[in-house]
Design a protein around this motif. Structure first.
Motif, PDB file in Angstrom:
ATOM      1  N   SER A 133      -3.449  -5.940   4.618  1.00 30.50           N
ATOM      2  CA  SER A 133      -2.243  -5.154   4.330  1.00 30.50           C
ATOM      3  C   SER A 133      -2.313  -4.304   3.068  1.00 30.50           C
ATOM      4  CB  SER A 133      -1.035  -6.097   4.217  1.00 30.50           C
ATOM      5  OG  SER A 133      -0.886  -6.855   5.387  1.00 30.50           O
ATOM      6  N   SER A 134      -3.346  -4.433   2.246  1.00 30.62           N
ATOM      7  CA  SER A 134      -3.385  -3.646   1.016  1.00 30.62           C
ATOM      8  C   SER A 134      -3.804  -2.198   1.270  1.00 30.62           C
ATOM      9  CB  SER A 134      -4.332  -4.293  -0.016  1.00 30.62           C
ATOM     10  OG  SER A 134      -5.666  -4.226   0.438  1.00 30.62           O
ATOM     11  N   THR A 135      -4.184  -1.887   2.525  1.00 31.75           N
ATOM     12  CA  THR A 135      -4.406  -0.507   2.916  1.00 31.75           C
ATOM     13  C   THR A 135      -3.551  -0.239   4.141  1.00 31.75           C
ATOM     14  OG1 THR A 135      -6.329  -1.221   4.200  1.00 31.75           O
ATOM     15  CG2 THR A 135      -6.750  -0.292   2.027  1.00 31.75           C
ATOM     16  N   ARG A 136      -3.072   0.995   4.267  1.00 38.03           N
ATOM     17  CA  ARG A 136      -2.189   1.308   5.378  1.00 38.03           C
ATOM     18  C   ARG A 136      -3.003   1.812   6.537  1.00 38.03           C
ATOM     19  NH1 ARG A 136       3.107   1.790   5.749  1.00 38.03           N
ATOM     20  NH2 ARG A 136       3.624   1.857   3.533  1.00 38.03           N
ATOM     21  N   ASP A 155     -16.137  -8.810  -1.573  1.00 39.93           N
ATOM     22  CA  ASP A 155     -16.557 -10.224  -1.507  1.00 39.93           C
ATOM     23  C   ASP A 155     -15.882 -10.962  -0.361  1.00 39.93           C
ATOM     24  OD1 ASP A 155     -18.384 -10.202  -3.599  1.00 39.93           O
ATOM     25  OD2 ASP A 155     -16.922 -10.903  -5.086  1.00 39.93           O
ATOM     26  N   ASP A 156     -14.564 -10.735  -0.181  1.00 39.08           N
ATOM     27  CA  ASP A 156     -13.745 -11.523   0.739  1.00 39.08           C
ATOM     28  C   ASP A 156     -13.763 -12.990   0.343  1.00 39.08           C
ATOM     29  OD1 ASP A 156     -11.926 -11.921   2.784  1.00 39.08           O
ATOM     30  OD2 ASP A 156     -13.476 -12.299   4.285  1.00 39.08           O
ATOM     31  N   VAL A 157     -13.247 -13.265  -0.854  1.00 43.04           N
ATOM     32  CA  VAL A 157     -13.111 -14.646  -1.310  1.00 43.04           C
ATOM     33  C   VAL A 157     -12.101 -15.356  -0.420  1.00 43.04           C
ATOM     34  CG1 VAL A 157     -13.690 -14.034  -3.683  1.00 43.04           C
ATOM     35  CG2 VAL A 157     -11.285 -14.085  -2.979  1.00 43.04           C
ATOM     36  N   PRO A 158     -12.152 -16.691  -0.337  1.00 43.84           N
ATOM     37  CA  PRO A 158     -11.248 -17.415   0.567  1.00 43.84           C
ATOM     38  C   PRO A 158      -9.770 -17.117   0.348  1.00 43.84           C
ATOM     39  CG  PRO A 158     -12.996 -18.865  -0.173  1.00 43.84           C
ATOM     40  CD  PRO A 158     -13.142 -17.593  -0.958  1.00 43.84           C
ATOM     41  N   ASP A 159      -9.376 -16.797  -0.900  1.00 47.97           N
ATOM     42  CA  ASP A 159      -7.963 -16.552  -1.192  1.00 47.97           C
ATOM     43  C   ASP A 159      -7.524 -15.111  -0.918  1.00 47.97           C
ATOM     44  OD1 ASP A 159      -7.599 -19.155  -2.013  1.00 47.97           O
ATOM     45  OD2 ASP A 159      -8.000 -18.718  -4.123  1.00 47.97           O
ATOM     46  N   ALA A 160      -8.452 -14.224  -0.576  1.00 49.82           N
ATOM     47  CA  ALA A 160      -8.111 -12.803  -0.439  1.00 49.82           C
ATOM     48  C   ALA A 160      -7.025 -12.561   0.602  1.00 49.82           C
ATOM     49  CB  ALA A 160      -9.359 -11.993  -0.097  1.00 49.82           C
ATOM     50  N   ALA A 161      -7.033 -13.347   1.666  1.00 44.24           N
ATOM     51  CA  ALA A 161      -6.029 -13.182   2.717  1.00 44.24           C
ATOM     52  C   ALA A 161      -4.647 -13.624   2.257  1.00 44.24           C
ATOM     53  CB  ALA A 161      -6.439 -13.965   3.968  1.00 44.24           C
ATOM     54  N   ASN A 162      -4.564 -14.336   1.115  1.00 40.80           N
ATOM     55  CA  ASN A 162      -3.282 -14.818   0.606  1.00 40.80           C
ATOM     56  C   ASN A 162      -2.834 -14.097  -0.658  1.00 40.80           C
ATOM     57  OD1 ASN A 162      -2.704 -16.992   2.512  1.00 40.80           O
ATOM     58  ND2 ASN A 162      -4.558 -17.928   1.692  1.00 40.80           N
ATOM     59  N   TYR A 163      -3.551 -13.020  -1.039  1.00 40.41           N
ATOM     60  CA  TYR A 163      -3.051 -12.172  -2.119  1.00 40.41           C
ATOM     61  C   TYR A 163      -1.747 -11.528  -1.641  1.00 40.41           C
ATOM     62  CZ  TYR A 163      -7.566 -12.245  -4.645  1.00 40.41           C
ATOM     63  OH  TYR A 163      -8.691 -12.611  -5.340  1.00 40.41           O
ATOM     64  N   ARG A 164      -1.009 -10.921  -2.573  1.00 38.99           N
ATOM     65  CA  ARG A 164       0.226 -10.228  -2.204  1.00 38.99           C
ATOM     66  C   ARG A 164       0.116  -8.765  -2.612  1.00 38.99           C
ATOM     67  NH1 ARG A 164       6.415 -12.004  -3.832  1.00 38.99           N
ATOM     68  NH2 ARG A 164       7.465 -10.465  -2.515  1.00 38.99           N
ATOM     69  N   PRO A 165      -0.129  -7.872  -1.628  1.00 35.43           N
ATOM     70  CA  PRO A 165      -0.302  -8.155  -0.201  1.00 35.43           C
ATOM     71  C   PRO A 165      -1.714  -8.664   0.098  1.00 35.43           C
ATOM     72  CG  PRO A 165      -0.606  -5.830  -0.599  1.00 35.43           C
ATOM     73  CD  PRO A 165      -0.218  -6.430  -1.925  1.00 35.43           C
ATOM     74  N   PRO A 166      -1.933  -9.205   1.312  1.00 40.48           N
ATOM     75  CA  PRO A 166      -3.283  -9.610   1.703  1.00 40.48           C
ATOM     76  C   PRO A 166      -4.268  -8.466   1.507  1.00 40.48           C
ATOM     77  CG  PRO A 166      -1.689 -10.433   3.279  1.00 40.48           C
ATOM     78  CD  PRO A 166      -0.923  -9.526   2.355  1.00 40.48           C
ATOM     79  N   LEU A 167      -5.438  -8.797   0.955  1.00 40.38           N
ATOM     80  CA  LEU A 167      -6.356  -7.779   0.457  1.00 40.38           C
ATOM     81  C   LEU A 167      -7.356  -7.304   1.508  1.00 40.38           C
ATOM     82  CD1 LEU A 167      -7.310  -6.257  -2.140  1.00 40.38           C
ATOM     83  CD2 LEU A 167      -8.925  -8.161  -2.482  1.00 40.38           C
ATOM     84  N   THR A 168      -7.400  -5.997   1.716  1.00 43.37           N
ATOM     85  CA  THR A 168      -8.507  -5.392   2.453  1.00 43.37           C
ATOM     86  C   THR A 168      -9.742  -5.468   1.565  1.00 43.37           C
ATOM     87  OG1 THR A 168      -7.086  -3.884   3.680  1.00 43.37           O
ATOM     88  CG2 THR A 168      -9.406  -3.265   3.476  1.00 43.37           C
ATOM     89  N   THR A 169     -10.879  -5.862   2.133  1.00 48.57           N
ATOM     90  CA  THR A 169     -12.049  -6.108   1.296  1.00 48.57           C
ATOM     91  C   THR A 169     -13.339  -5.968   2.100  1.00 48.57           C
ATOM     92  OG1 THR A 169     -13.032  -7.721  -0.255  1.00 48.57           O
ATOM     93  CG2 THR A 169     -11.991  -8.605   1.727  1.00 48.57           C
ATOM     94  N   PRO A 208       0.796  -1.235   0.000  1.00 47.59           N
ATOM     95  CA  PRO A 208       0.000   0.000   0.000  1.00 47.59           C
ATOM     96  C   PRO A 208       0.829   1.288   0.000  1.00 47.59           C
ATOM     97  CG  PRO A 208       0.260  -0.734   2.239  1.00 47.59           C
ATOM     98  CD  PRO A 208       1.027  -1.713   1.380  1.00 47.59           C
ATOM     99  N   ASP A 209       2.161   1.210  -0.135  1.00 48.10           N
ATOM    100  CA  ASP A 209       2.993   2.414  -0.001  1.00 48.10           C
ATOM    101  C   ASP A 209       2.640   3.492  -1.018  1.00 48.10           C
ATOM    102  OD1 ASP A 209       5.340   1.412   1.981  1.00 48.10           O
ATOM    103  OD2 ASP A 209       4.719  -0.199   0.632  1.00 48.10           O
ATOM    104  N   ASP A 210       2.437   3.076  -2.275  1.00 46.86           N
ATOM    105  CA  ASP A 210       2.132   4.045  -3.326  1.00 46.86           C
ATOM    106  C   ASP A 210       0.640   4.128  -3.635  1.00 46.86           C
ATOM    107  OD1 ASP A 210       4.887   4.518  -3.660  1.00 46.86           O
ATOM    108  OD2 ASP A 210       5.044   2.747  -4.950  1.00 46.86           O
ATOM    109  N   VAL A 211      -0.057   3.041  -3.476  1.00 48.29           N
ATOM    110  CA  VAL A 211      -1.486   3.002  -3.788  1.00 48.29           C
ATOM    111  C   VAL A 211      -2.173   1.999  -2.865  1.00 48.29           C
ATOM    112  CG1 VAL A 211      -1.015   1.357  -5.660  1.00 48.29           C
ATOM    113  CG2 VAL A 211      -3.203   2.533  -5.591  1.00 48.29           C
ATOM    114  N   ALA A 212      -3.322   2.387  -2.322  1.00 48.04           N
ATOM    115  CA  ALA A 212      -4.121   1.504  -1.466  1.00 48.04           C
ATOM    116  C   ALA A 212      -5.235   0.869  -2.302  1.00 48.04           C
ATOM    117  CB  ALA A 212      -4.726   2.298  -0.311  1.00 48.04           C
ATOM    118  N   VAL A 213      -5.535  -0.402  -2.013  1.00 44.48           N
ATOM    119  CA  VAL A 213      -6.542  -1.136  -2.784  1.00 44.48           C
ATOM    120  C   VAL A 213      -7.503  -1.847  -1.832  1.00 44.48           C
ATOM    121  CG1 VAL A 213      -6.955  -2.994  -4.455  1.00 44.48           C
ATOM    122  CG2 VAL A 213      -4.951  -1.505  -4.715  1.00 44.48           C
ATOM    123  N   ILE A 214      -8.801  -1.706  -2.100  1.00 45.39           N
ATOM    124  CA  ILE A 214      -9.838  -2.439  -1.373  1.00 45.39           C
ATOM    125  C   ILE A 214     -10.698  -3.188  -2.390  1.00 45.39           C
ATOM    126  CG2 ILE A 214     -11.908  -2.270   0.079  1.00 45.39           C
ATOM    127  CD1 ILE A 214     -10.716   0.044   1.525  1.00 45.39           C
ATOM    128  N   GLY A 215     -11.008  -4.436  -2.082  1.00 47.48           N
ATOM    129  CA  GLY A 215     -11.871  -5.248  -2.940  1.00 47.48           C
ATOM    130  C   GLY A 215     -13.256  -5.408  -2.351  1.00 47.48           C
TER     131      GLY A 215
END
Length: 316
Positions: A313-316, A259-273, A250-257
């Protein structure tokens, strides 16, 4: 049933009450009847029950595709919810349109049907067999059927507001298909949050729910400092595009999704959703349909399932 009654030393009516889970059977008698049923291998005969009650104990599920995460998770959750209420589930894909799917279900004499997501947009204009009870998941109207959906707009507003709280001057939106009720509601929630903060909404970038479309959208969002994605799969593609362009999340850009799919916690970085409760959504839809089938009357107004912000971790 007569053999069960004879072995348990009860009347056939008592066996019927046990089979139908009537409260008018004392525990000791119920245990004796269930023991006799197990010993004799007794099972209720679905076709015979249908002749007696006028119901098939079967509900239909109409989808346009099972390729999306939301639809596949809803299929599993709906099958489990139906089984808990002793209803079978018949799946129909609306490849030839929802009206054709309805006719197919009517031929199978289902008691009612649940229509999912993308197929829902066709329901208001589709001709359906008389007496077919419907619950529609994600519909813009509840005219003539029961409507159930997640709080798409509320979840999207929460996501955009959180990004603004983190200090981002503006939040961009990677939206879903223009003809999708869920995508439109999520876009509305995002716009509402920006408007509440006195910010003019930038032009949306639109995908088709797939990770590939999120990756392609990365070029148009390369200068954004915060992006709310309408689902997690598009967020996954966007994360790849940002990484390849040298932008750190998230240093340069923050991302939020969403649904919270089962794999979201294992994205790189783990996804805020934003978490959708697919189990609660399916159970609410099945409960509403069964209540209508069994004469308790249809629900009044849409039934809305809350959503929840899950921070990673995808948002600071």
């Amino acid at each position: 049933m007569a053999l069960v009654a004879a072995r348990a030393g009860v009347s056939g009516q008592t066996v019927s009450r046990v089979v139908n889970d009537s409260p008018r059977v004392d525990p000791a008698t119920r245990e004796r009847v269930e023991k006799a049923m197990a010993e004799l291998g007794y099972r209720p005969h679905r076709a015979a029950r249908a002749l007696r009650t006028g119901r098939s104990q079967t509900i239909g599920l109409v989808v346009t595709t099972l390729a999306t995460v939301g639809n596949s998770r809803m299929l599993q959750a709906t099958a489990e919810a139906a089984a808990e209420r002793e209803y079978a589930l018949t799946l129909v894909t609306a490849s030839g349109g929802v009206a054709e799917a309805f006719e197919h279900l009517a031929e199978q004499e289902v008691d009612g049907a649940i229509v999912l997501n993308e197929a829902s947009a066709q329901v208001p204009t589709a001709q359906r067999p008389a007496g077919l009870r419907l619950v529609v998941v994600d519909a813009a109207t509840d005219d003539g059927f029961i409507s159930v959906h997640s709080d798409h707009a509320g979840g999207a507003a929460l996501a955009a507001a959180r990004l603004l709280e983190l200090g981002h001057p503006i939040v961009h939106h990677l939206a879903g298909p223009a003809d999708s009720f869920a995508a439109a509601e999520r876009e509305r929630g995002w716009r509402d949050s920006l408007a509440a903060a006195g910010i003019d909404a930038p032009e949306v970038v639109r995908g088709d729910w797939s990770a590939e479309s999120g990756y392609v959208a990365g070029a148009a969002l390369s200068a954004a400092s915060a992006v709310f994605c309408a689902n997690d799969q598009m967020a996954l593609g966007l994360l790849r595009a940002l990484a390849e362009s040298g932008r750190r999340v998230p240093d340069d850009v923050a991302v939020i999704g969403f649904d919270d799919v089962p794999d979201a916690a294992n994205y790189r970085p783990p996804l805020t959703t934003i978490r959708q409760d697919f189990t609660a959504l399916a159970h609410r839809a099945v409960a509403a349909l069964v209540a209508d089938i069994e004469g308790e009357g249809p629900a009044s107004g849409p039934s809305i399932i809350p959503t929840l912000l899950i921070e990673r971790s995808s948002t600071r």
